[in-house]
Design a protein around this motif. Structure first.
Motif, PDB file in Angstrom:
ATOM      1  N   GLY A 189      29.816 -13.938  15.617  1.00  0.00           N
ATOM      2  CA  GLY A 189      30.072 -14.038  17.048  1.00  0.00           C
ATOM      3  C   GLY A 189      30.624 -12.778  17.679  1.00  0.00           C
ATOM      4  N   GLN A 190      30.848 -11.719  16.887  1.00  0.00           N
ATOM      5  CA  GLN A 190      31.401 -10.473  17.413  1.00  0.00           C
ATOM      6  C   GLN A 190      30.295  -9.435  17.560  1.00  0.00           C
ATOM      7  N   PRO A 191      30.216  -8.763  18.711  1.00  0.00           N
ATOM      8  CA  PRO A 191      29.188  -7.713  18.886  1.00  0.00           C
ATOM      9  C   PRO A 191      29.499  -6.505  18.007  1.00  0.00           C
ATOM     10  N   LEU A 192      28.443  -5.935  17.430  1.00  0.00           N
ATOM     11  CA  LEU A 192      28.593  -4.777  16.553  1.00  0.00           C
ATOM     12  C   LEU A 192      27.611  -3.687  16.946  1.00  0.00           C
ATOM     13  N   ILE A 193      27.982  -2.440  16.670  1.00  0.00           N
ATOM     14  CA  ILE A 193      27.040  -1.330  16.694  1.00  0.00           C
ATOM     15  C   ILE A 193      26.778  -0.965  15.244  1.00  0.00           C
ATOM     16  N   VAL A 194      25.531  -1.100  14.805  1.00  0.00           N
ATOM     17  CA  VAL A 194      25.170  -0.849  13.415  1.00  0.00           C
ATOM     18  C   VAL A 194      24.467   0.501  13.329  1.00  0.00           C
ATOM     19  N   PHE A 195      24.899   1.326  12.375  1.00  0.00           N
ATOM     20  CA  PHE A 195      24.297   2.642  12.169  1.00  0.00           C
ATOM     21  C   PHE A 195      23.501   2.591  10.866  1.00  0.00           C
ATOM     22  N   ARG A 196      22.188   2.817  10.961  1.00  0.00           N
ATOM     23  CA  ARG A 196      21.316   2.747   9.791  1.00  0.00           C
ATOM     24  C   ARG A 196      20.478   4.020   9.684  1.00  0.00           C
ATOM     25  N   THR A 197      20.266   4.455   8.452  1.00  0.00           N
ATOM     26  CA  THR A 197      19.301   5.527   8.200  1.00  0.00           C
ATOM     27  C   THR A 197      18.066   4.982   7.493  1.00  0.00           C
ATOM     28  N   ALA A 198      18.240   3.884   6.753  1.00  0.00           N
ATOM     29  CA  ALA A 198      17.103   3.275   6.052  1.00  0.00           C
ATOM     30  C   ALA A 198      16.279   2.444   7.029  1.00  0.00           C
ATOM     31  N   PRO A 199      14.989   2.216   6.742  1.00  0.00           N
ATOM     32  CA  PRO A 199      14.129   1.416   7.623  1.00  0.00           C
ATOM     33  C   PRO A 199      14.671   0.003   7.806  1.00  0.00           C
ATOM     34  N   ASN A 200      14.479  -0.542   9.022  1.00  0.00           N
ATOM     35  CA  ASN A 200      14.930  -1.900   9.305  1.00  0.00           C
ATOM     36  C   ASN A 200      13.921  -2.638  10.180  1.00  0.00           C
ATOM     37  N   ALA A 201      12.646  -2.267  10.106  1.00  0.00           N
ATOM     38  CA  ALA A 201      11.603  -2.959  10.871  1.00  0.00           C
ATOM     39  C   ALA A 201      11.227  -4.228  10.107  1.00  0.00           C
ATOM     40  N   ALA A 202      11.796  -5.367  10.508  1.00  0.00           N
ATOM     41  CA  ALA A 202      11.743  -6.582   9.703  1.00  0.00           C
ATOM     42  C   ALA A 202      10.315  -6.990   9.352  1.00  0.00           C
ATOM     43  N   TRP A 203       9.433  -7.080  10.362  1.00  0.00           N
ATOM     44  CA  TRP A 203       8.090  -7.580  10.077  1.00  0.00           C
ATOM     45  C   TRP A 203       7.311  -6.595   9.217  1.00  0.00           C
ATOM     46  N   GLN A 204       7.541  -5.289   9.444  1.00  0.00           N
ATOM     47  CA  GLN A 204       6.842  -4.296   8.632  1.00  0.00           C
ATOM     48  C   GLN A 204       7.344  -4.323   7.183  1.00  0.00           C
ATOM     49  N   LEU A 205       8.656  -4.533   6.997  1.00  0.00           N
ATOM     50  CA  LEU A 205       9.186  -4.640   5.639  1.00  0.00           C
ATOM     51  C   LEU A 205       8.657  -5.889   4.946  1.00  0.00           C
ATOM     52  N   LEU A 206       8.460  -6.956   5.731  1.00  0.00           N
ATOM     53  CA  LEU A 206       7.887  -8.181   5.167  1.00  0.00           C
ATOM     54  C   LEU A 206       6.456  -7.912   4.691  1.00  0.00           C
ATOM     55  N   LEU A 207       5.666  -7.206   5.513  1.00  0.00           N
ATOM     56  CA  LEU A 207       4.308  -6.850   5.103  1.00  0.00           C
ATOM     57  C   LEU A 207       4.315  -5.944   3.881  1.00  0.00           C
ATOM     58  N   LYS A 208       5.274  -5.007   3.852  1.00  0.00           N
ATOM     59  CA  LYS A 208       5.380  -4.101   2.714  1.00  0.00           C
ATOM     60  C   LYS A 208       5.653  -4.887   1.432  1.00  0.00           C
ATOM     61  N   GLY A 209       6.584  -5.877   1.509  1.00  0.00           N
ATOM     62  CA  GLY A 209       6.887  -6.695   0.341  1.00  0.00           C
ATOM     63  C   GLY A 209       5.692  -7.503  -0.122  1.00  0.00           C
ATOM     64  N   GLU A 234      12.175  12.761   4.344  1.00  0.00           N
ATOM     65  CA  GLU A 234      11.193  12.750   5.427  1.00  0.00           C
ATOM     66  C   GLU A 234      10.452  11.414   5.440  1.00  0.00           C
ATOM     67  N   TYR A 235      10.118  10.910   4.251  1.00  0.00           N
ATOM     68  CA  TYR A 235       9.462   9.596   4.154  1.00  0.00           C
ATOM     69  C   TYR A 235      10.370   8.501   4.708  1.00  0.00           C
ATOM     70  N   ILE A 236      11.654   8.515   4.342  1.00  0.00           N
ATOM     71  CA  ILE A 236      12.584   7.484   4.790  1.00  0.00           C
ATOM     72  C   ILE A 236      12.770   7.537   6.301  1.00  0.00           C
ATOM     73  N   ASP A 237      12.938   8.744   6.840  1.00  0.00           N
ATOM     74  CA  ASP A 237      13.230   8.891   8.271  1.00  0.00           C
ATOM     75  C   ASP A 237      12.043   8.522   9.150  1.00  0.00           C
ATOM     76  N   HIS A 238      10.823   8.628   8.630  1.00  0.00           N
ATOM     77  CA  HIS A 238       9.632   8.344   9.437  1.00  0.00           C
ATOM     78  C   HIS A 238       8.839   7.173   8.865  1.00  0.00           C
ATOM     79  N   TRP A 239       9.527   6.281   8.162  1.00  0.00           N
ATOM     80  CA  TRP A 239       8.819   5.205   7.466  1.00  0.00           C
ATOM     81  C   TRP A 239       8.148   4.237   8.430  1.00  0.00           C
ATOM     82  N   SER A 240       6.950   3.791   8.043  1.00  0.00           N
ATOM     83  CA  SER A 240       6.258   2.688   8.715  1.00  0.00           C
ATOM     84  C   SER A 240       5.292   2.084   7.712  1.00  0.00           C
ATOM     85  N   PHE A 241       4.894   0.850   7.944  1.00  0.00           N
ATOM     86  CA  PHE A 241       3.942   0.182   7.056  1.00  0.00           C
ATOM     87  C   PHE A 241       2.627   0.952   7.014  1.00  0.00           C
TER      88      PHE A 241
END
Length: 465
Positions: free
Chosen positions: A251-271, A437-444
């Motif tokens: 219930g608390q708002p957060l600012i999340v800082f990520r460097t790893a990919p977090n595109a949920a649907w694309q990660l699902l397709l990748k899996g 470079e792969y991590i920073d520009h990752w996409s499915f």
């Protein structure tokens, strides 16, 4: 336009375009069936049912949107000239047609199963349908008011407002028009509300100032009650690489800082691609892998597989499998060969390694020694595409802690390092740079590109040792 909203449009359009290209194939089949015979085309009775062409969807559905993306077709704002759009569509469809043709030739599909006329008609039909889709989306985009500049009010200090103003003026494609400016340190809440109503403000951009948090909170509540978007600038915390995202925890708002990919649907397709791809490859190559195992067992005895503790995601160790390509005492002899290491950094690489057996040299040159790692992919410890997993003892020697960021994603069978030269790269820092470079520009779609580029690298053995 906000990045997440733009990505949402991209993803929706890619799904729609996959369906449009599927419809283009069906329409091309229907047209060939009903059009009179044209010179160079087979008689309609040799056309075959539409079901004969459904296997092509396995290529069209993923490759169609990917090729359109490569041609920058999904760029918003739209190009001014429709000829530019047409050129991008024609190139993407033509490359897709070449890919289909190449697969048909490679698999030696009989002519009676795939009509030349259907394939030829697919090009103009797909181009026409894609242009209609593009025109329909442009019309919807305009009618939704997404092209019209949104009225924004800047709420912050003088210096911050000047910074925002410069950014908005230098990026007119974001469709924002500044209609009012307020400094809650000096202006009252009634002045804030009066500016909201007088200019019909749609968005308010706030600067966080700890000295007037209560005033900012009150102004944001006004926006909330009136249905006006509130944007809060989070540049009071600066990062170099991490992407800032807003989320909620308990219930608390957060600012999340990520460097790893977090595109949920694309990660699902990748899996899904990882597990399905590993299973199919093991199924197809299983008999051949058994022959390799038998050859190793007969020639050099046990063990057939080489196992080693490697660093997985976030450094978690796991047992990685390879076909044994070295003598049994290879691990003990590595210290003796340390002076011959050709790779700068904590990683050991050596040309003409005396520990490698003759059969092992061939397995390494063809990359067949890596195929048992498909079992690691199937178990979820590795991915088809990702930074190569290093031995635990080598990751423990990292002198630069930023190099551990390559461990923030699941390791893989292939990555940019493999298609950029593999062992021809002599410095570990260059290897890490490619991984980051792969991590920073990752996409499915980027993973699919790497997989396709890996095939000729493996077949020709470029950079393998």
């Amino acid at each position: 336009m906000l990045r997440k909203r733009q990505q949402f449009y991209y993803q929706i359009l890619q799904c729609i375009d996959a369906a449009v290209l599927t419809g283009a194939l069906a329409l091309a089949h229907w047209l060939r069936l009903h059009l009179p015979n044209i010179s160079g085309m087979e008689p309609t009775w040799e056309l075959g049912p539409l079901g004969n062409y459904l296997w092509l969807l396995g290529i069209i559905l993923p490759a169609g949107p990917l090729l359109l993306e490569v041609q920058d077709f999904y760029r918003i704002p739209f190009p001014q000239s429709r000829w530019v759009v047409l050129g991008r569509v024609v190139r993407a469809v033509f490359y897709l047609w070449l890919l289909l043709l190449g697969v048909i030739v490679f698999l030696r599909i009989p002519a009676e199963n795939v009509s030349r006329g259907v394939l030829l008609l697919f090009i103009p039909v797909a181009v026409c349908l894609m242009m209609v889709r593009d025109a329909a989306f442009r019309l919807w985009y305009v009618r939704q008011g997404l092209v019209r500049a949104k009225r924004i009010m800047l709420c912050g200090s003088t210096s911050q407002r000047a910074h925002w103003r410069k950014m908005i003026e230098t990026h007119p494609d974001h469709n924002l028009a500044i209609y009012a400016e307020i400094d809650l340190h000096q202006d009252t809440s009634s002045q804030f509300m009066e500016a909201l109503h007088r200019h019909s403000i749609e968005i308010v951009l706030f600067e966080i100032n700890p000295a007037i948090l209560s005033e900012i909170n009150g102004a944001m509540k006004v926006c909330e009650s009136e249905g006006i978007e509130s944007w809060v600038s989070a540049d009071f915390i600066t990062t170099t690489l991490a992407r800032r995202e807003f989320d909620e925890f308990l219930g608390q708002p957060l600012i999340v800082f990520r460097t790893a990919p977090n595109a949920a649907w694309q990660l699902l397709l990748k899996g899904m691609m990882d597990r399905c791809g590993a299973f199919l490859l093991l199924l197809i190559t299983g008999p051949f892998l058994l022959l390799i195992a038998l050859a190793i067992r007969v020639s050099y005895g046990s063990p057939v597989l080489f196992t080693q503790m490697r660093s997985g995601r976030h450094g978690r160790p796991f047992v990685m499998y390879k076909f044994r390509t070295m003598v049994n005492t290879a691990e003990q002899k590595q210290e003796e060969l340390a002076a011959f290491n050709e790779m700068g950094g904590p990683v050991f690489k050596m040309s003409n390694d005396p520990r490698v057996t003759p059969l092992g040299k061939w397995l390494r040159r063809t990359s067949l020694d890596e195929f048992p790692q498909l079992w690691n992919v199937l178990r979820g410890e590795m991915s088809l595409v990702g930074p190569r997993p290093l031995p635990v003892r080598e990751t423990e020697k990292f002198s630069d802690y930023t190099q551990r960021r390559r461990l923030s994603v699941k390791p893989g069978l292939t990555c940019l390092w493999q298609i950029a030269g593999r062992n021809e790269i002599k410095d570990f820092s260059d290897w890490v740079r490619l991984d980051l470079e792969y991590i920073d520009h990752w996409s499915f779609w980027g993973d699919l590109r790497i997989l396709l580029k890996t095939i000729p690298v493996v077949l020709w053995g470029r950079g393998a040792k």
